[in-house]
Structure formats: structure tokens, C-alpha cells
Design a protein around this motif. Structure first.
Motif, PDB file in Angstrom:
ATOM      1  N   HIS A 193      34.510  64.021  42.113  1.00 60.37           N
ATOM      2  CA  HIS A 193      35.166  63.719  40.839  1.00 60.37           C
ATOM      3  C   HIS A 193      36.250  62.664  40.958  1.00 60.37           C
ATOM      4  O   HIS A 193      36.859  62.288  39.967  1.00 60.37           O
ATOM      5  N   GLY A 194      36.517  62.189  42.158  1.00 62.84           N
ATOM      6  CA  GLY A 194      37.526  61.168  42.333  1.00 62.84           C
ATOM      7  C   GLY A 194      38.929  61.745  42.493  1.00 62.84           C
ATOM      8  O   GLY A 194      39.133  62.953  42.627  1.00 62.84           O
ATOM      9  N   GLY A 219      41.979  59.932  40.641  1.00 59.59           N
ATOM     10  CA  GLY A 219      42.657  59.725  39.367  1.00 59.59           C
ATOM     11  C   GLY A 219      44.143  59.980  39.463  1.00 59.59           C
ATOM     12  O   GLY A 219      44.836  59.561  40.401  1.00 59.59           O
ATOM     13  N   THR A 226      33.693  56.208  40.450  1.00 69.49           N
ATOM     14  CA  THR A 226      34.116  57.504  41.000  1.00 69.49           C
ATOM     15  C   THR A 226      33.178  57.994  42.093  1.00 69.49           C
ATOM     16  O   THR A 226      33.343  59.111  42.591  1.00 69.49           O
ATOM     17  N   GLU A 255      37.799  53.600  41.468  1.00 65.52           N
ATOM     18  CA  GLU A 255      38.241  54.042  40.146  1.00 65.52           C
ATOM     19  C   GLU A 255      38.917  52.918  39.347  1.00 65.52           C
ATOM     20  O   GLU A 255      39.884  53.133  38.625  1.00 65.52           O
ATOM     21  N   GLY A 285      41.415  59.726  35.691  1.00 66.83           N
ATOM     22  CA  GLY A 285      41.309  58.359  36.183  1.00 66.83           C
ATOM     23  C   GLY A 285      41.195  57.298  35.107  1.00 66.83           C
ATOM     24  O   GLY A 285      41.463  56.126  35.365  1.00 66.83           O
ATOM     25  N   GLY A 293      35.444  61.662  32.904  1.00 71.62           N
ATOM     26  CA  GLY A 293      36.080  61.999  34.169  1.00 71.62           C
ATOM     27  C   GLY A 293      36.928  63.254  34.078  1.00 71.62           C
ATOM     28  O   GLY A 293      37.426  63.620  33.006  1.00 71.62           O
TER      29      GLY A 293
END
Length: 476
Positions: free
Chosen positions: A431-432, A434, A151, A204, A81, A77
Motif C-alpha cells: 500500500h505504500g 504516503g 505505489t 508515490e 499518498g 490509496g
């Protein structure tokens, strides 16, 4: 609150059947590393359960010990995250031992696999049955299915097949209290109440731990045609993309944008890389069409459409791959951009999305804004123009020290995010959130959306046991 007794906690965790516990410095180090080096991990231990029942027992043990868990897949990641942050109270739960493919149903076009399966291995397994599992991104040789779902990973095939969320039919999840939700349905139609899997995809690991999933498969392509195109403007790029979609019957499976700056970085730092075209251009498209029909049809469509684009002026040059190997060379140039950028010094990464039609306006406005704020900064823009996901990365000015440039991360990312908001986009495309983007999430999502997320978190994980501190910003 005093920290729990370390020795007692480790002893209790080691007593969970099927659970491997790593706690000495050397063994623990890989589970505390972070891809970009932005965060330093700290944890009581890393635990490696062998199956879903072990994860369930582990969650119950952690609850009894007042420990929280940080789920980890391939640890690839880019937003922090999977980073543990408490050496006394947090345990990294690595899913790497849950790596079994439970079923591949070619007739139903589905695959059931555990969360620790490497994404590339799933594609290979599907290919062995003349099926396609289309999830494909730069880290898929080490990223694992659970992390990709947690994610909502994207990649190069989103245009045709969707994100990880679109590929999942069912999930198996261990909840914060240790209960197991078996939602491993292989149905494409199921309207029995709330679609619970969507709570966990993209969360996540903050609501529970995904331990297995049923994912969609597709017919294996019989024909793949790839081309590298030079375009004079971003507007021309969109024109080419639209023409190809219409002419091919929506057979465009990839449409990737590469700026000249990005290509220059690759040509300077990637061994044996060469420019596919003779004359430099401001922008390039890497396009790929795939189909299961009569072999030769797509190439004919591509050649005819590109001839029209040349006449129209929306492309100035083109190279069509004459083999799969040449097509792979084109993809190698695109996929190397993120890796080679580090050789140009420090970089500030922005994984954003805007409506496809807004890409030219966004890139133009954001480029002007960051360069005005930091003269000499180099914009390295590339990514999935077909779905509006642009990696709008910023490389340091050559005469500015790296530390000085990185100290401006929040300022410069804020300038980019302001343009994202102005164009009705997203500050996190694939990519989320986090740790890295919690504040950006709070700034750009409506207050009611943040409140709804907090209420869901409180309902499913009232003790904040699962991946605490991630995604949701700290309460004011």
C-alpha cells in the motif's frame, strides 16, 4: 513567506493549453477526500491535464508560480499518498483524462497505456486479444495504472506474476522541471545503464509524474481451478501451499489466507454469504491454479494433492469449485474481508510482509503481543500468504469506544511493527508509505537507506515540487 496570489495562480493554470482547472468547493471536494477518512485534504485547485504535453506545461507553470503538485490516480490509496495539504501552494494533478490505450502488441505480449487508464479496463482489453494482464486487487475497478505503479501495487496474483514493478517494461515520466523522459521501451532485455524506471515505481509521485507505461502481458489461462480449504494451523497452511506448488509445476496463481475471525465478519455482514464448509476451522486457504495446457490436468493435480493433504492432516475439509461462478463466490468471501470489517467497529490496519516461512511465527507472536496490550482486541488476519503479505488488522474490543481504540493506533501498530522487524519483514507490503507510514519507514529502514532516498529526492526534485511531505519522514 507570503502565500501566492490565488486569483493570479488560477488564471495562469487555466491558461495552460489542455488543462481543466477545478477550484470551487463542490468540484474540488472529490479530489480532497481520502479513502479511510484519516486525513483532510486542502488544495488551491485540482487540475486535469489532457495529455503528457499538458502535464509538462503544467509542471513548468507550477514551478514559475512556486506551487507544488500532488499526483492523483483513482484516489484509492490507503496511506494518504495522494492527499494535498496546503490550500495556498499545492495543486492536485489528476491523471484521469490520460486514459488512452496507445498500443496492444499481442505478438510482443505488451500493452502501452496512459496513467489514467483504470486497471480493470486494461485486463479487459488484454482478454479481448487472448492475453492476460495479471494485476488484480480490490480497488482495481477504480484504481488507475499510474497510481498502481507509483505505489508498486500488489494484489492476488503477485505469487505467480509479481508486483506492479515486475510487470512494467518501460515508463513515460514528466520530471519536476517539466522535462519528459520517454522510457517507453517494450524490450525485455536492455542493459544500457541504470534502469531508470525503478526510480519512479513505488516513489508515490515524489520524483516525477508517471504519464504512461508499457506493461507485460501473458497467455490467457485455458484452465482455472479454485478450492476453499480448512487448515488446522498456519504451519499446515504452508505445507499445503508447498505441496501444491511442487505438484502443479508452480501453477499456483493465488494462495489467500483467511482466519476464522475474518470469515465470521464476512458471514455476519455480507449479504447472502455462506460458509463453503460445514465445520468451523481456525484457518482457511483459498487456492487457485491456472494454466494454458490441456484442460483437466490442473483439476486432476489439485484433487490428487488435496487427497494427500487430507491423509496427512494438513487440511481437514475442502470444497472444490465446480464452476467459474462458484469459484467467484469463494473469491467474494476473501475480497469482502476488508470492507465488512468496518461493521465490527474501528480497526487499525497493518499491511505487512514477512518471509513466507515466518508467517506462522509472526502471526502468533504479534497476536499475543497486541492482545496482551489491549485485552478483547480481535485480530483479523488475512491476505496473500503465498508471498508473505499479511493484512494484520486489529478490530476494537466490543466494549471499548471507537475513539479510545483509534487513539492507540500508534502504540498498537508499533507493537505489530516490532514483530515485523523481529522476523525480518516490511512495514509496508503493497500500500505504500504516503503520510501514514513515514515514521515507521524511518524507524525500520537503515539510516543509510533513508539517506540514499533523500539524496535521490534532492537530485531529481531539489525544490521539493513533487508530492512534498510524502514517503520520506521530515528531517530531524
Amino acid at each position: 513567506m507570503s502565500p501566492p496570489d490565488r486569483a493570479a495562480c488560477l488564471s495562469r493554470l487555466a491558461a495552460v493549453p489542455g488543462c481543466q482547472v477545478l477550484h470551487d468547493t463542490d468540484a474540488l471536494a472529490p479530489y480532497l477526500a481520502e479513502q479511510r477518512g484519516l486525513y483532510r485534504g486542502e488544495a488551491l485547485a485540482a487540475v486535469l491535464p489532457q495529455d503528457t504535453a499538458t502535464v509538462s506545461a503544467l509542471m513548468r507553470a507550477c514551478a514559475a508560480l512556486d506551487l507544488s503538485v500532488v499526483p492523483q490516480g483513482g484516489n484509492t490509496g490507503l496511506c494518504g499518498g495522494a492527499v494535498a495539504q496546503d490550500a495556498a501552494r499545492q495543486v492536485v494533478v489528476s491523471l484521469e483524462r490520460l486514459d488512452r490505450i496507445r498500443a496492444l502488441d499481442a505478438a510482443n505480449f505488451t500493452l502501452t497505456a496512459e496513467a489514467g487508464c483504470v486497471v480493470q479496463r486494461l485486463r479487459e482489453a488484454a482478454a479481448g486479444q487472448q492475453r492476460l494482464f495479471p494485476l488484480s486487487f480490490g480497488a482495481d475497478g477504480s484504481a488507475r495504472l499510474g497510481g498502481a505503479l507509483s505505489t508498486n501495487a500488489g494484489g492476488t496474483n503477485v505469487l505467480r506474476y509479481g508486483n506492479a514493478r515486475d510487470l512494467a517494461l518501460g515508463l513515460e515520466v514528466v520530471l519536476p522541471d517539466g522535462q519528459v523522459w520517454d522510457g517507453l521501451t517494450a524490450l525485455r532485455k536492455d542493459n544500457t545503464g541504470y534502469d531508470l524506471k525503478h526510480l519512479f515505481i513505488g516513489a508515490e509521485g515524489t520524483l516525477g509524474i508517471i504519464t504512461a507505461a508499457v506493461v507485460k502481458l501473458f497467455p490467457a489461462p485455458r484452465e482455472t481451478v479454485t478450492a476453499w480449504l480448512a487448515c488446522p494451523t498456519l504451519e499446515a497452511c504452508l505445507s499445503v501451499f508447498g505441496r501444491l506448488r511442487e505438484a502443479s509445476g508452480d501453477a499456483v496463481s493465488g494462495c489467500e489466507l483467511v482466519s476464522r475471525t475474518a470469515l465470521d465478519f464476512v458471514l455476519r455482514h455480507l449479504p447472502q454469504a455462506r460458509d463453503p464448509l460445514g465445520t468451523p476451522s481456525p484457518w482457511y486457504l483459498l487456492v487457485e491454479l491456472t494454466g494454458s495446457g490441456v484442460v483437466g490436468n490442473l483439476r486432476q493435480v489439485l484433487e490428487q494433492t488435496l487427497a494427500q493433504c487430507l491423509e496427512h492432516g494438513s487440511i481437514t475439509d475442502a470444497a472444490l469449485a465446480d464452476s467459474l461462478a462458484q469459484g467467484a463466490d469463494f473469491w467474494r468471501l476473501r475480497e469482502a474481508v476488508a470492507e465488512v470489517q468496518r461493521h465490527e467497529g474501528a480497526s487499525i490496519k497493518n499491511d505487512v510482509a514477512v518471509p513466507v516461512s515466518a508467517v506462522p511465527a509472526f502471526v502468533g507472536a504479534a497476536s499475543a503481543a497486541v492482545q496482551a496490550a489491549c485485552p478483547g482486541l480481535r485480530v483479523c488476519a488475512f491476505g496473500h500468504i503465498g508471498d508473505g503479505n499479511i493484512h494484520f488488522n486489529l478490530s476494537q474490543p466490543p466494549d471499548m469506544p471507537a475513539a479510545q481504540f483509534l487513539a492507540r493506533w500508534e502504540e498498537l501498530a508499533g507493537i505489530v511493527n516490532a514483530q515485523v522487524a523481529a522476523h525480518r519483514g516490511s512495514v509496508s507490503a503493497e500500500h505504500g508509505i504516503g503520510l501514514l507510514k513515514r515514521e515507521a519507514l524511518a524507524d525500520h529502514e537503515p539510516a543509510v537507506a533513508i539517506d540514499l532516498m533523500r539524496r535521490i529526492k534532492a537530485a531529481l526534485d531539489p525544490a521539493d515540487r513533487c508530492n512534498p511531505g510524502k514517503v520520506l519522514p521530515p528531517p530531524a
